[in-house]
Design an enzyme around this catalytic site. Structure first.
Site, PDB file in Angstrom:
ATOM      1  N   HIS A 158     -41.319   8.147  -3.094  1.00 46.35           N
ATOM      2  CA  HIS A 158     -40.321   7.995  -2.031  1.00 46.35           C
ATOM      3  C   HIS A 158     -40.956   7.439  -0.768  1.00 46.35           C
ATOM      4  O   HIS A 158     -42.170   7.416  -0.630  1.00 46.35           O
ATOM      5  CB  HIS A 158     -39.624   9.324  -1.715  1.00 46.35           C
ATOM      6  CG  HIS A 158     -40.529  10.376  -1.147  1.00 46.35           C
ATOM      7  ND1 HIS A 158     -41.258  11.244  -1.922  1.00 46.35           N
ATOM      8  CD2 HIS A 158     -40.840  10.698   0.134  1.00 46.35           C
ATOM      9  CE1 HIS A 158     -41.969  12.062  -1.141  1.00 46.35           C
ATOM     10  NE2 HIS A 158     -41.737  11.741   0.115  1.00 46.35           N
ATOM     11  N   GLU A 170     -48.617  10.171   1.398  1.00 42.34           N
ATOM     12  CA  GLU A 170     -48.411  11.445   0.723  1.00 42.34           C
ATOM     13  C   GLU A 170     -48.754  11.245  -0.747  1.00 42.34           C
ATOM     14  O   GLU A 170     -48.331  10.265  -1.354  1.00 42.34           O
ATOM     15  CB  GLU A 170     -46.940  11.874   0.884  1.00 42.34           C
ATOM     16  CG  GLU A 170     -46.605  13.217   0.253  1.00 42.34           C
ATOM     17  CD  GLU A 170     -45.139  13.619   0.480  1.00 42.34           C
ATOM     18  OE1 GLU A 170     -44.345  12.796   0.987  1.00 42.34           O
ATOM     19  OE2 GLU A 170     -44.804  14.767   0.146  1.00 42.34           O
ATOM     20  N   HIS A 223     -43.848   7.868   6.347  1.00 44.50           N
ATOM     21  CA  HIS A 223     -44.892   7.936   5.323  1.00 44.50           C
ATOM     22  C   HIS A 223     -44.378   7.348   4.022  1.00 44.50           C
ATOM     23  O   HIS A 223     -43.186   7.120   3.854  1.00 44.50           O
ATOM     24  CB  HIS A 223     -45.376   9.377   5.114  1.00 44.50           C
ATOM     25  CG  HIS A 223     -44.357  10.311   4.526  1.00 44.50           C
ATOM     26  ND1 HIS A 223     -43.483  11.045   5.292  1.00 44.50           N
ATOM     27  CD2 HIS A 223     -44.070  10.633   3.242  1.00 44.50           C
ATOM     28  CE1 HIS A 223     -42.715  11.786   4.504  1.00 44.50           C
ATOM     29  NE2 HIS A 223     -43.043  11.549   3.255  1.00 44.50           N
TER      30      HIS A 223
HETATM   31 CO    CO Z   1     -42.460  12.916   1.714  1.00 41.50          CO
END
Ligand code: CO
Length: 146
Positions: free
Chosen positions: A8, A137, A88
């Site tokens: 994502h 991430e 992110h």
């Molecule tokens: Co995230």
């Protein structure tokens, strides 16, 4: 490092209501999660899944708003980006401990412990200054499709 799929993109948003309306009404998103409250982080999260014609999962967008403005991991970012923006990007790996060890071996700065937060699977963050400017991430691939 064994790299998996991109899971994502995270967007910091100054207003969750405005952001959800944007993704529904302008971008045509039909799959919008309930709000997830992360009490400890002082954050609220909503997941938007982009639709696909094939029936496969689309791409996930993570909208993040401060519950306690001025006191969270988003505070500095929102001060610099008052309209919100891309915060992110998240990539999956098959083995979170192996990935962490590899980033450590390469001298990359990892932000905090490996933890389970909104996604239900372990994650950690790597400092943008060690990642070509991109707060990254790293997530262990979810075992079942969401
Ligand atoms: Co995230």
């Amino acid at each position: 490092m064994k790299l998996g799929r991109m899971n994502h993109v995270g967007y910091a948003v100054p207003s969750m209501a405005d952001a959800v309306a944007h993704w529904r009404d302008v971008m045509g998103a039909t799959s919008v999660s309930d709000e997830i409250i992360l009490e400890e982080q002082g954050l609220k999260v909503v997941f938007v899944d982009t639709p696909t014609d094939s029936g496969m999962n689309g791409t996930q967008i993570e909208l993040i708003e401060e519950l306690t403005p001025g006191q969270t991991a988003l505070t500095g970012f929102l001060a610099k980006n008052p309209l919100g923006g891309q915060h992110h990007v998240c990539f999956e790996v098959p083995d979170i401990d192996a990935a962490r060890a590899e980033f450590e071996r390469l001298g990359k700065r990892i932000l905090g412990p490996t933890r389970i937060v909104a996604h239900g699977t372990p994650i950690f963050f790597v400092h943008p200054k060690d990642m070509q400017g991109m707060l990254t991430e790293i997530m262990e691939s979810p075992k079942a499709a969401h």
